[in-house]
Design a protein around this motif. Structure first.
Motif, PDB file in Angstrom:
ATOM      1  N   VAL A   1       0.859  -1.181   0.000  1.00 46.58           N
ATOM      2  CA  VAL A   1       0.000   0.000   0.000  1.00 46.58           C
ATOM      3  C   VAL A   1       0.898   1.235   0.000  1.00 46.58           C
ATOM      4  N   ASP A   2       0.676   2.120  -0.960  1.00 50.04           N
ATOM      5  CA  ASP A   2       1.534   3.293  -1.079  1.00 50.04           C
ATOM      6  C   ASP A   2       1.346   4.240   0.101  1.00 50.04           C
ATOM      7  N   ASN A   3       0.097   4.528   0.452  1.00 47.40           N
ATOM      8  CA  ASN A   3      -0.231   5.364   1.620  1.00 47.40           C
ATOM      9  C   ASN A   3      -1.369   4.696   2.372  1.00 47.40           C
ATOM     10  N   ALA A   4      -1.141   4.367   3.640  1.00 44.98           N
ATOM     11  CA  ALA A   4      -2.113   3.596   4.409  1.00 44.98           C
ATOM     12  C   ALA A   4      -2.467   4.279   5.724  1.00 44.98           C
ATOM     13  N   LYS A   5      -3.730   4.092   6.134  1.00 45.58           N
ATOM     14  CA  LYS A   5      -4.201   4.498   7.453  1.00 45.58           C
ATOM     15  C   LYS A   5      -4.889   3.297   8.093  1.00 45.58           C
ATOM     16  N   LEU A   6      -4.559   3.024   9.355  1.00 43.17           N
ATOM     17  CA  LEU A   6      -5.133   1.891  10.063  1.00 43.17           C
ATOM     18  C   LEU A   6      -5.726   2.354  11.386  1.00 43.17           C
ATOM     19  N   THR A   7      -6.956   1.941  11.634  1.00 43.89           N
ATOM     20  CA  THR A   7      -7.660   2.312  12.852  1.00 43.89           C
ATOM     21  C   THR A   7      -7.616   1.162  13.848  1.00 43.89           C
ATOM     22  N   ASN A   8      -7.219   1.474  15.082  1.00 40.80           N
ATOM     23  CA  ASN A   8      -7.139   0.481  16.157  1.00 40.80           C
ATOM     24  C   ASN A   8      -6.276  -0.712  15.739  1.00 40.80           C
ATOM     25  N   LEU A   9      -5.034  -0.431  15.462  1.00 41.95           N
ATOM     26  CA  LEU A   9      -4.075  -1.466  15.082  1.00 41.95           C
ATOM     27  C   LEU A   9      -3.681  -2.306  16.288  1.00 41.95           C
ATOM     28  N   CYS A  10      -3.595  -3.622  16.063  1.00 39.29           N
ATOM     29  CA  CYS A  10      -3.099  -4.539  17.084  1.00 39.29           C
ATOM     30  C   CYS A  10      -2.142  -5.518  16.405  1.00 39.29           C
ATOM     31  N   GLN A  11      -1.017  -5.771  17.056  1.00 40.93           N
ATOM     32  CA  GLN A  11      -0.055  -6.748  16.544  1.00 40.93           C
ATOM     33  C   GLN A  11       0.400  -7.614  17.706  1.00 40.93           C
ATOM     34  N   SER A  12       0.423  -8.925  17.506  1.00 39.89           N
ATOM     35  CA  SER A  12       0.855  -9.813  18.581  1.00 39.89           C
ATOM     36  C   SER A  12       1.593 -11.009  18.014  1.00 39.89           C
ATOM     37  N   ILE A  13       2.537 -11.514  18.807  1.00 36.25           N
ATOM     38  CA  ILE A  13       3.256 -12.734  18.456  1.00 36.25           C
ATOM     39  C   ILE A  13       3.266 -13.658  19.657  1.00 36.25           C
ATOM     40  N   ASN A  14       2.920 -14.914  19.408  1.00 33.37           N
ATOM     41  CA  ASN A  14       2.881 -15.921  20.462  1.00 33.37           C
ATOM     42  C   ASN A  14       4.291 -16.411  20.732  1.00 33.37           C
ATOM     43  N   LEU A  15       4.779 -16.193  21.945  1.00 28.43           N
ATOM     44  CA  LEU A  15       6.131 -16.572  22.309  1.00 28.43           C
ATOM     45  C   LEU A  15       6.164 -17.863  23.112  1.00 28.43           C
ATOM     46  N   GLY A  16       5.007 -18.532  23.189  1.00 30.88           N
ATOM     47  CA  GLY A  16       4.940 -19.766  23.953  1.00 30.88           C
ATOM     48  C   GLY A  16       4.683 -19.493  25.417  1.00 30.88           C
TER      49      GLY A  16
ATOM     50  N   LEU B   1       3.955   0.754   2.644  1.00 34.42           N
ATOM     51  CA  LEU B   1       3.727  -0.365   3.559  1.00 34.42           C
ATOM     52  C   LEU B   1       3.681  -1.668   2.766  1.00 34.42           C
ATOM     53  N   ILE B   2       4.558  -2.607   3.114  1.00 36.13           N
ATOM     54  CA  ILE B   2       4.630  -3.880   2.404  1.00 36.13           C
ATOM     55  C   ILE B   2       4.604  -5.002   3.434  1.00 36.13           C
TER      56      ILE B   2
ATOM     57  N   TYR C   1       4.514 -12.601   8.166  1.00 36.78           N
ATOM     58  CA  TYR C   1       5.881 -13.038   8.434  1.00 36.78           C
ATOM     59  C   TYR C   1       6.886 -11.902   8.282  1.00 36.78           C
ATOM     60  N   ALA C   2       6.491 -10.814   7.638  1.00 34.85           N
ATOM     61  CA  ALA C   2       7.395  -9.674   7.476  1.00 34.85           C
ATOM     62  C   ALA C   2       6.582  -8.424   7.171  1.00 34.85           C
ATOM     63  N   THR C   3       7.070  -7.294   7.651  1.00 29.95           N
ATOM     64  CA  THR C   3       6.474  -5.992   7.345  1.00 29.95           C
ATOM     65  C   THR C   3       7.610  -4.994   7.153  1.00 29.95           C
ATOM     66  N   THR C   4       7.506  -4.190   6.104  1.00 24.83           N
ATOM     67  CA  THR C   4       8.433  -3.075   5.922  1.00 24.83           C
ATOM     68  C   THR C   4       7.625  -1.837   5.566  1.00 24.83           C
ATOM     69  N   ALA C   5       8.175  -0.678   5.836  1.00 29.16           N
ATOM     70  CA  ALA C   5       7.525   0.585   5.490  1.00 29.16           C
ATOM     71  C   ALA C   5       8.582   1.668   5.396  1.00 29.16           C
TER      72      ALA C   5
END
Length: 207
Positions: free
Chosen positions: A96-111, A131-132, A186-190
């Protein structure tokens, strides 16, 4: 849970992009094919991925300039997360060239615990440029304007600098809107990533 059970229990509206690998022009069966993909520049992430998926959700994503195409991401040789993948993951890039996100949540299960991040709201959304995201699961209620489906991924133009390999299935749109977004990434870049009201902590629950 077996692989068959996992597939049977996928909620309607979710897509396991691995199922469409052949349609997207990518095969995991032939090593030579993987070498060709690498030579054609179909490796998406500019770094070796850990192989650990992380969940991203948002009430809504709005964007201008949107592309999708299939890619092959790699882990570091000998990664403990390789499993039966051989250290290679067939994923779908959403750019996405220009992005807006409302109420973003990110989580990773670490066991036993989750590393959880939240940011943004309706008044002060998270914003990102170039945003890629590399995913194997995407769900939500999506709408697009001026969409082109089936375009050669090497000729995509909606996100400058983001293209796939020659002969790879691609699609692009002028605008994108996804409500109730959920991704297994698995990956995010911006190029830029601005997160108002950022909060990060360990939590018993993920997103």
């Amino acid at each position: 849970m077996t692989q068959a059970e996992d597939q049977e229990e996928q909620p309607q509206g979710k897509t396991r992009w691995r199922r469409f690998a052949l349609t997207m022009g990518i095969s995991t069966a032939v090593t030579a094919g993987l070498v060709v993909l690498t030579g054609q520049g179909v490796i998406a992430a500019s770094f070796s991925v850990s192989g650990l998926p992380f969940v991203v959700t948002a009430d809504e994503l709005q964007g201008t300039g949107f592309e999708q195409y299939a890619v092959l991401d790699t882990m570091e040789p000998g990664s403990p997360n390789e499993g039966d993948t051989g250290g290679q993951l067939i994923l779908i890039v959403s750019a996405v060239d220009n992005a807006k996100l409302t109420n973003l949540c990110q989580s990773i299960n670490l066991g036993g615990t989750n590393l959880k991040l939240t940011a943004g709201d309706a008044q002060h959304p998270v914003t990102a440029t170039k945003l890629i995201v590399d995913s194997d699961l995407i769900s939500g209620d999506a709408s697009f304007t001026s969409i082109d489906i089936g375009q050669d991924a090497s000729t995509l133009t909606r996100v400058p600098g983001a293209t796939g390999g020659i002969g790879i299935f691609g699609q692009q749109a002028e605008t994108v809107r996804i409500q109730h977004l959920r991704q297994n990434n698995y990956a995010t870049t911006a190029a830029t990533f601005i997160l108002p009201n950022l909060h990060m902590s360990f939590s018993d629950e993920g997103c």
